[in-house]
Design a protein around this motif. Structure first.
Motif, PDB file in Angstrom:
ATOM      1  N   SER A 138      14.094   9.531  -5.975  1.00  0.00           N
ATOM      2  CA  SER A 138      14.213  11.132  -6.072  1.00  0.00           C
ATOM      3  C   SER A 138      13.266  11.806  -4.993  1.00  0.00           C
ATOM      4  CB  SER A 138      14.285  11.728  -7.445  1.00  0.00           C
ATOM      5  OG  SER A 138      12.918  11.762  -7.772  1.00  0.00           O
ATOM      6  N   VAL A 139      12.165  11.148  -4.622  1.00  0.00           N
ATOM      7  CA  VAL A 139      11.081  11.937  -3.955  1.00  0.00           C
ATOM      8  C   VAL A 139      11.197  11.273  -2.557  1.00  0.00           C
ATOM      9  CG1 VAL A 139       9.913  12.594  -5.945  1.00  0.00           C
ATOM     10  CG2 VAL A 139       9.095  10.584  -4.736  1.00  0.00           C
ATOM     11  N   LYS A 140      11.784  10.063  -2.420  1.00  0.00           N
ATOM     12  CA  LYS A 140      11.483   9.330  -1.075  1.00  0.00           C
ATOM     13  C   LYS A 140      11.741  10.203   0.003  1.00  0.00           C
ATOM     14  CE  LYS A 140      12.069   4.643  -2.689  1.00  0.00           C
ATOM     15  NZ  LYS A 140      13.093   3.266  -2.632  1.00  0.00           N
ATOM     16  N   GLY A 141      10.997  10.272   1.138  1.00  0.00           N
ATOM     17  CA  GLY A 141      11.357  10.928   2.396  1.00  0.00           C
ATOM     18  C   GLY A 141      10.793  12.562   2.399  1.00  0.00           C
ATOM     19  N   ARG A 142      10.277  12.794   0.945  1.00  0.00           N
ATOM     20  CA  ARG A 142       9.802  14.357   0.712  1.00  0.00           C
ATOM     21  C   ARG A 142       8.208  14.258   0.372  1.00  0.00           C
ATOM     22  NH1 ARG A 142      11.634  17.365  -3.115  1.00  0.00           N
ATOM     23  NH2 ARG A 142      12.475  15.788  -4.189  1.00  0.00           N
ATOM     24  N   PHE A 143       8.130  13.118  -0.585  1.00  0.00           N
ATOM     25  CA  PHE A 143       6.534  12.836  -1.032  1.00  0.00           C
ATOM     26  C   PHE A 143       6.223  12.005  -0.181  1.00  0.00           C
ATOM     27  CE2 PHE A 143       7.211  14.803  -5.534  1.00  0.00           C
ATOM     28  CZ  PHE A 143       7.603  16.049  -4.844  1.00  0.00           C
ATOM     29  N   THR A 144       4.404  12.051  -0.210  1.00  0.00           N
ATOM     30  CA  THR A 144       3.996  11.035   0.620  1.00  0.00           C
ATOM     31  C   THR A 144       2.623  10.693  -0.226  1.00  0.00           C
ATOM     32  OG1 THR A 144       4.582  11.553   2.869  1.00  0.00           O
ATOM     33  CG2 THR A 144       2.662  10.123   2.655  1.00  0.00           C
ATOM     34  N   ILE A 145       2.209   9.421  -0.542  1.00  0.00           N
ATOM     35  CA  ILE A 145       0.882   9.086  -1.197  1.00  0.00           C
ATOM     36  C   ILE A 145       0.173   8.312  -0.120  1.00  0.00           C
ATOM     37  CG2 ILE A 145       1.793   7.022  -2.255  1.00  0.00           C
ATOM     38  CD1 ILE A 145       0.126   7.782  -4.795  1.00  0.00           C
ATOM     39  N   TYR A 146      -1.290   8.755  -0.284  1.00  0.00           N
ATOM     40  CA  TYR A 146      -2.242   8.153   0.497  1.00  0.00           C
ATOM     41  C   TYR A 146      -3.535   8.043  -0.110  1.00  0.00           C
ATOM     42  CZ  TYR A 146      -3.082  12.775   2.477  1.00  0.00           C
ATOM     43  OH  TYR A 146      -3.290  14.116   2.767  1.00  0.00           O
ATOM     44  N   ARG A 147      -4.293   7.275   0.121  1.00  0.00           N
ATOM     45  CA  ARG A 147      -5.842   7.333  -0.210  1.00  0.00           C
ATOM     46  C   ARG A 147      -6.579   8.212   0.948  1.00  0.00           C
ATOM     47  NH1 ARG A 147      -6.174   2.531  -3.434  1.00  0.00           N
ATOM     48  NH2 ARG A 147      -8.222   3.059  -3.992  1.00  0.00           N
ATOM     49  N   ASP A 148      -7.689   8.699   0.294  1.00  0.00           N
ATOM     50  CA  ASP A 148      -8.515   9.460   1.361  1.00  0.00           C
ATOM     51  C   ASP A 148      -9.748   9.478   0.848  1.00  0.00           C
ATOM     52  OD1 ASP A 148      -7.921  12.891   2.270  1.00  0.00           O
ATOM     53  OD2 ASP A 148      -8.774  11.566   3.256  1.00  0.00           O
ATOM     54  N   SER A 149     -10.522  10.355   1.511  1.00  0.00           N
ATOM     55  CA  SER A 149     -12.148  10.445   1.318  1.00  0.00           C
ATOM     56  C   SER A 149     -12.191  11.749   0.355  1.00  0.00           C
ATOM     57  CB  SER A 149     -12.797  10.605   2.427  1.00  0.00           C
ATOM     58  OG  SER A 149     -12.549  11.668   3.311  1.00  0.00           O
ATOM     59  N   PRO A 150     -13.240  11.690  -0.453  1.00  0.00           N
ATOM     60  CA  PRO A 150     -14.222  10.669  -0.620  1.00  0.00           C
ATOM     61  C   PRO A 150     -13.481   9.593  -1.338  1.00  0.00           C
ATOM     62  CG  PRO A 150     -14.372  12.291  -2.467  1.00  0.00           C
ATOM     63  CD  PRO A 150     -13.321  12.921  -1.243  1.00  0.00           C
ATOM     64  N   GLU A 151     -14.201   8.506  -1.200  1.00  0.00           N
ATOM     65  CA  GLU A 151     -13.705   7.282  -1.909  1.00  0.00           C
ATOM     66  C   GLU A 151     -13.320   7.242  -3.331  1.00  0.00           C
ATOM     67  OE1 GLU A 151     -16.736   4.267  -2.122  1.00  0.00           O
ATOM     68  OE2 GLU A 151     -15.589   2.736  -2.340  1.00  0.00           O
ATOM     69  N   ASN A 152     -12.086   6.711  -3.461  1.00  0.00           N
ATOM     70  CA  ASN A 152     -11.653   6.649  -4.772  1.00  0.00           C
ATOM     71  C   ASN A 152     -10.717   7.934  -5.162  1.00  0.00           C
ATOM     72  OD1 ASN A 152     -12.335   4.326  -5.425  1.00  0.00           O
ATOM     73  ND2 ASN A 152     -14.081   4.871  -6.607  1.00  0.00           N
ATOM     74  N   THR A 153     -10.129   8.485  -3.976  1.00  0.00           N
ATOM     75  CA  THR A 153      -9.454   9.523  -3.903  1.00  0.00           C
ATOM     76  C   THR A 153      -7.820   9.290  -3.794  1.00  0.00           C
ATOM     77  OG1 THR A 153     -11.215  11.137  -3.882  1.00  0.00           O
ATOM     78  CG2 THR A 153      -9.123  12.016  -2.829  1.00  0.00           C
ATOM     79  N   VAL A 154      -6.901  10.042  -4.289  1.00  0.00           N
ATOM     80  CA  VAL A 154      -5.431   9.728  -3.785  1.00  0.00           C
ATOM     81  C   VAL A 154      -4.918  11.171  -3.921  1.00  0.00           C
ATOM     82  CG1 VAL A 154      -4.626   9.555  -6.028  1.00  0.00           C
ATOM     83  CG2 VAL A 154      -3.393   8.576  -4.379  1.00  0.00           C
ATOM     84  N   ILE A 155      -4.002  11.040  -2.460  1.00  0.00           N
ATOM     85  CA  ILE A 155      -3.525  12.487  -2.333  1.00  0.00           C
ATOM     86  C   ILE A 155      -1.874  12.466  -2.548  1.00  0.00           C
ATOM     87  CG2 ILE A 155      -2.967  14.358  -0.598  1.00  0.00           C
ATOM     88  CD1 ILE A 155      -5.732  14.168  -1.541  1.00  0.00           C
ATOM     89  N   LEU A 156      -1.183  13.416  -3.146  1.00  0.00           N
ATOM     90  CA  LEU A 156       0.232  13.300  -3.196  1.00  0.00           C
ATOM     91  C   LEU A 156       0.598  14.634  -2.281  1.00  0.00           C
ATOM     92  CD1 LEU A 156       3.016  12.147  -4.300  1.00  0.00           C
ATOM     93  CD2 LEU A 156       2.817  13.666  -6.058  1.00  0.00           C
ATOM     94  N   GLN A 157       1.224  14.400  -1.085  1.00  0.00           N
ATOM     95  CA  GLN A 157       1.804  15.448  -0.281  1.00  0.00           C
ATOM     96  C   GLN A 157       3.147  15.599  -0.818  1.00  0.00           C
ATOM     97  OE1 GLN A 157       0.221  17.751   1.839  1.00  0.00           O
ATOM     98  NE2 GLN A 157       2.232  18.604   1.709  1.00  0.00           N
ATOM     99  N   MET A 158       3.530  16.743  -1.176  1.00  0.00           N
ATOM    100  CA  MET A 158       4.959  17.219  -1.660  1.00  0.00           C
ATOM    101  C   MET A 158       5.389  18.237  -0.692  1.00  0.00           C
ATOM    102  SD  MET A 158       4.298  17.061  -5.729  1.00  0.00           S
ATOM    103  CE  MET A 158       3.306  18.647  -5.639  1.00  0.00           C
ATOM    104  N   ASN A 159       6.529  18.020  -0.140  1.00  0.00           N
ATOM    105  CA  ASN A 159       7.252  18.600   0.712  1.00  0.00           C
ATOM    106  C   ASN A 159       8.629  18.671   0.348  1.00  0.00           C
ATOM    107  OD1 ASN A 159       4.899  18.815   2.643  1.00  0.00           O
ATOM    108  ND2 ASN A 159       5.769  16.964   3.725  1.00  0.00           N
TER     109      ASN A 159
END
Length: 119
Positions: free
Chosen positions: A61-82
């Motif tokens: 349901s979120v493919k193509g709209r949400f993106t998950i990626y690792r970021d700094s600082p270390e051990n950080t994860v981001i969920l970009q929701m468009n």
């Protein structure tokens, strides 16, 4: 392991939000991190995960709209929701699967952050 989340809030349909989660503690390595969500009366469901190798997995349901990626600082994860939709309204929880310095494994959860999408 402690997970600190940020970035939830209220947004209109079609808008964007960015969720951030940082893990801390006696961590040797993180195998994977991800986001799950729960709405009233429903079970916890997977939104997106990412492994230490960068392999990602998304709910259909979120493919193509949400993106998950690792970021700094270390051990950080981001969920970009468009292109958010009202049905994306939920409490979003960060999760991590890690190996600790004492060789134990740890499955940790954040406190949850509310995402509300108005129509």
């Amino acid at each position: 392991v402690q997970l600190v989340e940020s970035g939830g809030g209220l947004v209109q349909a079609g808008g964007s939000l960015r969720l951030s989660c940082t893990a801390s503690g006696s961590i040797y390595s993180i195998n994977s991190m991800g986001w799950y969500r729960r709405t009233p009366g429903k079970q916890l469901e997977l939104v997106a995960t990412i492994t230490s190798a960068g392999r990602t997995n998304y709910a259909d349901s979120v493919k193509g709209r949400f993106t998950i990626y690792r970021d700094s600082p270390e051990n950080t994860v981001i969920l970009q929701m468009n292109s958010l939709k009202p049905e994306n309204t939920a409490v979003y929880y960060c999760n991590s699967d890690s190996e600790l310095l004492n060789s134990d494994s740890a499955d940790a959860w954040g406190q949850g952050t509310q995402v509300t999408v108005s129509s």
